[in-house]
Scaffold this motif. Sequence first.
Motif, short mmCIF file in Angstrom:
data_model
loop_
_atom_site.label_atom_id
_atom_site.label_comp_id
_atom_site.label_asym_id
_atom_site.label_seq_id
_atom_site.Cartn_x
_atom_site.Cartn_y
_atom_site.Cartn_z
N CYS A 114 10.17 4.13 4.82
CA CYS A 114 9.91 4.91 5.26
C CYS A 114 10.48 6.56 5.18
N ASN A 115 10.91 6.73 4.20
CA ASN A 115 11.69 7.84 3.74
C ASN A 115 13.50 7.89 5.19
N GLY A 116 13.90 6.85 5.23
CA GLY A 116 14.73 6.56 6.31
C GLY A 116 14.37 7.22 8.04
N TRP A 117 13.17 7.11 8.12
CA TRP A 117 12.50 7.60 9.26
C TRP A 117 12.76 8.67 9.14
N CYS A 118 12.94 9.98 8.20
CA CYS A 118 12.71 11.05 7.41
C CYS A 118 14.45 11.35 8.14
N LEU A 119 15.35 10.66 8.33
CA LEU A 119 16.35 11.26 8.86
C LEU A 119 16.90 12.01 7.34
N PRO A 120 16.42 11.76 5.96
CA PRO A 120 17.41 12.37 4.98
C PRO A 120 17.34 13.91 4.86
N TRP A 121 15.60 13.61 5.73
CA TRP A 121 15.68 15.17 5.76
C TRP A 121 16.32 16.06 7.43
N PHE A 156 -5.94 6.05 13.40
CA PHE A 156 -5.57 5.07 12.73
C PHE A 156 -5.27 3.76 13.57
N ARG A 157 -4.99 2.58 13.15
CA ARG A 157 -4.61 0.98 13.73
C ARG A 157 -3.84 0.79 13.12
N THR A 158 -2.67 0.73 14.15
CA THR A 158 -1.07 -0.06 13.42
C THR A 158 -1.48 -1.45 13.00
N GLY A 159 -2.49 -2.12 14.07
CA GLY A 159 -2.07 -3.49 13.90
C GLY A 159 -1.44 -4.28 14.72
N ASP A 160 -0.83 -3.80 15.49
CA ASP A 160 0.68 -3.70 16.74
C ASP A 160 -0.30 -4.17 17.84
N LEU A 161 -0.17 -4.94 18.83
CA LEU A 161 -0.92 -5.49 20.08
C LEU A 161 0.03 -4.73 21.11
N ALA A 162 -0.43 -4.09 22.54
CA ALA A 162 0.07 -3.55 22.57
C ALA A 162 -0.10 -4.06 24.51
N VAL A 163 0.28 -3.84 25.08
CA VAL A 163 -0.16 -3.15 26.69
C VAL A 163 0.28 -1.35 27.09
N MET A 164 -0.58 -0.33 27.49
CA MET A 164 -0.25 0.30 28.04
C MET A 164 0.44 0.09 29.83
N HIS A 165 1.20 0.77 30.46
CA HIS A 165 1.75 0.39 31.55
C HIS A 165 0.96 1.76 32.25
N PRO A 166 0.94 1.77 33.67
CA PRO A 166 0.69 2.38 34.75
C PRO A 166 1.28 3.83 34.53
N ASP A 167 2.64 3.71 33.79
CA ASP A 167 2.86 4.86 33.71
C ASP A 167 3.24 5.65 32.75
N ASN A 168 2.18 4.78 31.63
CA ASN A 168 1.30 4.80 30.09
C ASN A 168 2.57 5.41 29.41
N LYS A 215 0.96 -0.92 0.26
CA LYS A 215 -0.07 -0.04 0.18
C LYS A 215 1.05 1.16 0.09
N GLY A 216 0.48 2.22 -0.87
CA GLY A 216 1.70 3.27 -0.75
C GLY A 216 1.46 4.45 0.46
N VAL A 217 1.55 4.67 1.16
CA VAL A 217 1.75 5.34 2.47
C VAL A 217 1.63 7.47 2.20
N MET A 218 1.12 7.84 2.43
CA MET A 218 0.85 9.34 1.30
C MET A 218 1.43 10.13 2.69
N TYR A 219 2.82 10.45 2.65
CA TYR A 219 3.14 11.43 3.26
C TYR A 219 3.72 13.45 2.84
N GLN A 220 3.45 14.18 3.97
CA GLN A 220 2.76 15.55 3.32
C GLN A 220 4.59 16.38 4.05
N LEU A 226 5.84 3.16 12.19
CA LEU A 226 5.58 1.82 11.37
C LEU A 226 5.72 3.19 10.42
N THR A 227 5.30 2.81 9.17
CA THR A 227 5.39 3.42 7.89
C THR A 227 4.29 4.38 7.87
N GLU A 228 3.21 4.12 8.47
CA GLU A 228 2.22 5.39 8.48
C GLU A 228 2.15 6.30 9.57
#
Lengths: 521, 521
Positions: free
Chosen positions: A214-221, A395-407, A177-182, A307-309
Amino acid sequence: MPKDRTHNFEPLTPLKFLQRSATVFGDRVAVVDGNRRWTYRELLDRSARQAGLLRSVGVAPGDRVAVLAPNTHLMVEAHFGVPFAGAVLVTLNTRLDPRELARILDHAECSVLLCDPDFAATAEQAFASTDADIQLVVADQGYEALLARSVPWMELPDDEDAVLSLNYTSGTTGAPKGVMYQHRGAYLQSLAVNSHFGITASSVYLWTLPMFHCNGWCLPWAVTAAGGTHICLPAVRPREVWAAVDEYRVTHLCAAPTVLSSLCADPAAHTIDDRTLSVAVGGAPPAPALISRATDLGIAITHLYGLTETYGPLAICDWRREWDELDRDEQAVLRARQGVGNVIAEQIRVVDESGADVPSDGRTVGEVAVRGNNVMLGYYRDEAATAEAIPDGWFRTGDLAVMHPDNYLQIRDRAKDIIISGGENISSVEVESALAAHPDVLEAAVIALPHDHWGERPVAVVTPVAGATVNSDEIRAWLRGSLAGFKIPDSVVAVDELPKTASGKIRKKELREDWASLGAG
Amino acid sequence: MPKDRTHNFEPLTPLKFLQRSATVFGDRVAVVDGNRRWTYRELLDRSARQAGLLRSVGVAPGDRVAVLAPNTHLMVEAHFGVPFAGAVLVTLNTRLDPRELARILDHAECSVLLCDPDFAATAEQAFASTDADIQLVVADQGYEALLARSVPWMELPDDEDAVLSLNYTSGTTGAPKGVMYQHRGAYLQSLAVNSHFGITASSVYLWTLPMFHCNGWCLPWAVTAAGGTHICLPAVRPREVWAAVDEYRVTHLCAAPTVLSSLCADPAAHTIDDRTLSVAVGGAPPAPALISRATDLGIAITHLYGLTETYGPLAICDWRREWDELDRDEQAVLRARQGVGNVIAEQIRVVDESGADVPSDGRTVGEVAVRGNNVMLGYYRDEAATAEAIPDGWFRTGDLAVMHPDNYLQIRDRAKDIIISGGENISSVEVESALAAHPDVLEAAVIALPHDHWGERPVAVVTPVAGATVNSDEIRAWLRGSLAGFKIPDSVVAVDELPKTASGKIRKKELREDWASLGAG
C-alpha cells in the motif's frame, strides 16, 4: 477546473511535499540507510535524477515502472522519482517468487524494472517467465554513476486525478489485482496519516512496514511532507528494530500485531522513558493483552484498519480523553476496536447483502462498505473485478464487522475467517484475542477445520512465548473463563512460527491446508 | 471532474468535518459557552436547523448571510449553518461602528444579518445607514424557539471551488475588501492547521482569536475536524483567559503577541505543568523576550504568519529538533522568524519590484508573494483590487521580508511601517523587539514621525509592566546595547493602552495621528 486560476489552484500531488521539504528543510536528514544518509535537498536531487535516468532510457508519461527492493533508500526515492518521470509506480512484493513477479510485470505492462542489487537474480528469473520487453535497471554502483550524470527531471501532474501508483494486493485469496492510487488521494491520505499519527518535523520514522505494501500506507509521502526522518531497515528482526529505535531515537513506527508481539517479547525489549514511541498497529486487531504489554513498555498504540484499496489506514482508533478514567482492561477493549473513519474518510458503513445499513448495535454483522477520496480508482485492467468490488458506488471491503452504537467499527473477520459451527458463528478474531491473553501464548491463529457433526470446528495454532510450553488442555480449560463453550478450539497446537504475508497477516489458507488432518469428527 | 466517479471523488468541503464528527464523536462535547454545552451531534443538529431557518426566511443558494457576534456558540454554528443553507458566510468585525458595518452589508449585498442579542442595537443602527433590504435575525429566545421548529437542511457544494465565505479585511489601511474563501481551500487549510498546531481529538481549544477574523484561521472547521472541544470566550481579559485555561484544561489557543504579552504579565499567570499549553502566535512577530517569558510558564509557542488573503496561517515556525542543543537566546531568535510555508503552502517567495526573487541572504528586503490552494479566489466585486493584488499569478502580501539562506522567511515590516531616516531604513519590528526585552516594557510600538532634517525619525510608544515606570532616557541608553545609534527612538512615551485592531494588531496609523506633535526637528 478553470485553468486561469493559476494563483490559487494547484493539483494536489504528494510530489509537492518533497519539493517543499527540500526548500524549507534542505539541510535536514531525510533518509538514513545503514551508514549512509541524505538530506532533503539530496533526496529531491536523487529522485529528480532517477526520473531523468528513467526518461533517458525511454520511459514515457503514463508508463508503468516497477520497483523490486526492500525498505532501502531506493524505495523512498522511487516514490518520488518514478512519478517525477511522469510514470506510474508499481512496487513489487519482495517475497513473491519469480513466476508471481512475472505475472504482475506482465499484467501492469511495465517498461522498466528498477531493482535492488540483492534482487537482481530474482528479477532475471522473473524475466525468464515473461515474453515482455522490460528493461532491467539494477541500483548498483553503475546506477550511481548513471545517476550522477543524469539530468534532473521533475514532471508534476496537470491533473490531480492522474494515476500515481499501482499496488498489487498481497493476495491471501485469488489473483493479484492492481489497485490504482491517484495523486489527489495520496496527497489527502498523507495529510490524514500525519494528523492521526502525530508525525511532525521532529519525528523519526522507522521503516518496518514494507513500502511495497500500500505504498507503506502513504508514509513515504507523509513523513516527507512533515519533514521528518526516514530510517530504512531492510529486514525486520526484533533485535535490530530495538537497536534502531535506540540509535536514532525513533518516535514512530508501524507494525502488524504479530510484529509488535515479537518486539514486545524480544529480550532486547525495554521501556522507552525519554520520549513517546508511537506505534500504529494495523493489519489485524491487536489483542487487548498485547496492548497492555506494549503500554507497559511506554509504547503508545494507535490502532487502525485499512486495506490496499483505501490507501492503507481507513479507520483509526485515536485515544480519547474520555477513556482516561477507565481501568486498563476497559481501555484495552475500546482501543482494540478499529475505530472511526480517519479525518478524510467519513463515509464508512456496515451493510447487509442488499446494501442497506445494519443496525448500529454492536452485534449485527455486515460487510464494511466505503466511498470517498481515499478509495482506489479501481483495479488496473480489470473492469469486472472493479465492478464487482464497487457494485453501487460503495466499495465493498470483504471484511465483516459490527457497528457499535457510538459508530465505532469493529471488524469481526474476513468473510472466510468466520467459523460456522453447528449453525453458530464463531469469530476467529475473538478466540485469538482470548488466546493471546494467556501468559504462555505469543501469537495465535484460529482456523476452521471441517467437522462431520458440526460442519466446522475451530482449531488454534499458536506460538509460545520464549521458554514456555503450550499445553492444549490447560489452555482450553483456561479459555472457559472468557469464552462460551462452543467457541473453545478443539485443540491448541504449538508451532515455532506462523506463516505470514509481507504485511504481517497470518496466512490462514496455508494453515488450513497444513492442519487439515487435525479435523476430527 | 468525471461525475461517475461517485465512489472516489467527493468535493472537499469543511462541512464534511462536522458530519463526520457528529457521527464518530456524537456524544463528545463540541462547544462550551458559559454554562451551556453542546455535543457534536447537537452542534450538527443546531447548524442544520440554522440552515433550515435561513432557507425558510428566503435565503437562496449563493446568497450572502452576515453574522455579527463575538466568540459565542452562534459563531461556531454559523460556520456550518450558513454554508449548509448554500449561502456564503460574511462574518462582521464586532468592533466596527454601525456606518462601517453598513458599508460591508451593502458591498456584500447581504440578504440576512444574524446577530447576537448584545449587538441588536448596533445592527439596527447599521440598518439605518443603508437602503438595502436586509432581514435581521436576532439570536435571542425567539430564535431558539424558531430553531426548535426549524426543519434541518444540509446542502453540500457540488463544486469544491464554490465560495464559502467572505472575510472583510480588518483594514489598517484603505477600504475594506471582501476576501473570498472557497470550500477546497478551507478544507485543506484546516488539515494543515491541525497538523502544525497538533490539534487532535483530545484537544481543548480556547477561542481568544476572533472568529470574525479570517474565519478564526479556519479553526472553527479544524477543531471540529479533529473532534476537539471549542471553548467560547466572548471577551478576552487575561484573568478570564487563565480561569478558562484552568477550568477546561485548555490545550490550545491563538494569540497576537500583544494578547500573549498581557497573559504572561497578568497576576493570574502561572506555570502549566500537567500538560502542554500550545499557543499559536501570529499577527506580528513575538519579541524574543516574550518567547522566553512564555516558555518559563510552560507555554509552547508556535510562531506563524498569515493574512486574511491566505486563510490565516501561511508560514509556520515549527519547532525543529536541531534547535534543542542551542541556548535559549539563539532558540528565541530562530523561533521569532515567520518560518516556512505550511504543509499545503509550499509556494512562498520574496520578490523585488519586477517580480524576481531577491537573494536568499537574510538581508535583501523584498515583498512576500505567494500562490497555491491557500490563496483567496479574489476580492468580492472588486476586480481592480484583485488584479492589483495578483498582477502575475502571484498574490502580493504587502509585507516586506527577507529570505534567509535556509529559506526561512522573516518579515521586516509592512511597507508603511518601514521608517526611512536619513536614507537609512529602520525596521520598526526590530526596534520593538529590542524594547520588549527591557524589564519595564510590556508592549511597544515604534512609529515614524516627520523630521525636518532626517525625513523621518522613530518614536516609541510603550505600555509599562504592572508597577513599573518608564524612563525615556534610561531606556534609550539601555537600547544602545542592542541597536545602532540611528535606530534608537528619539523618545519613548508611556501610555496605559495601545490602540489595536480586532486581531490584536497595533493601529499604528492612529498612533501616528495621536503623536504627530512629538515630531521634532
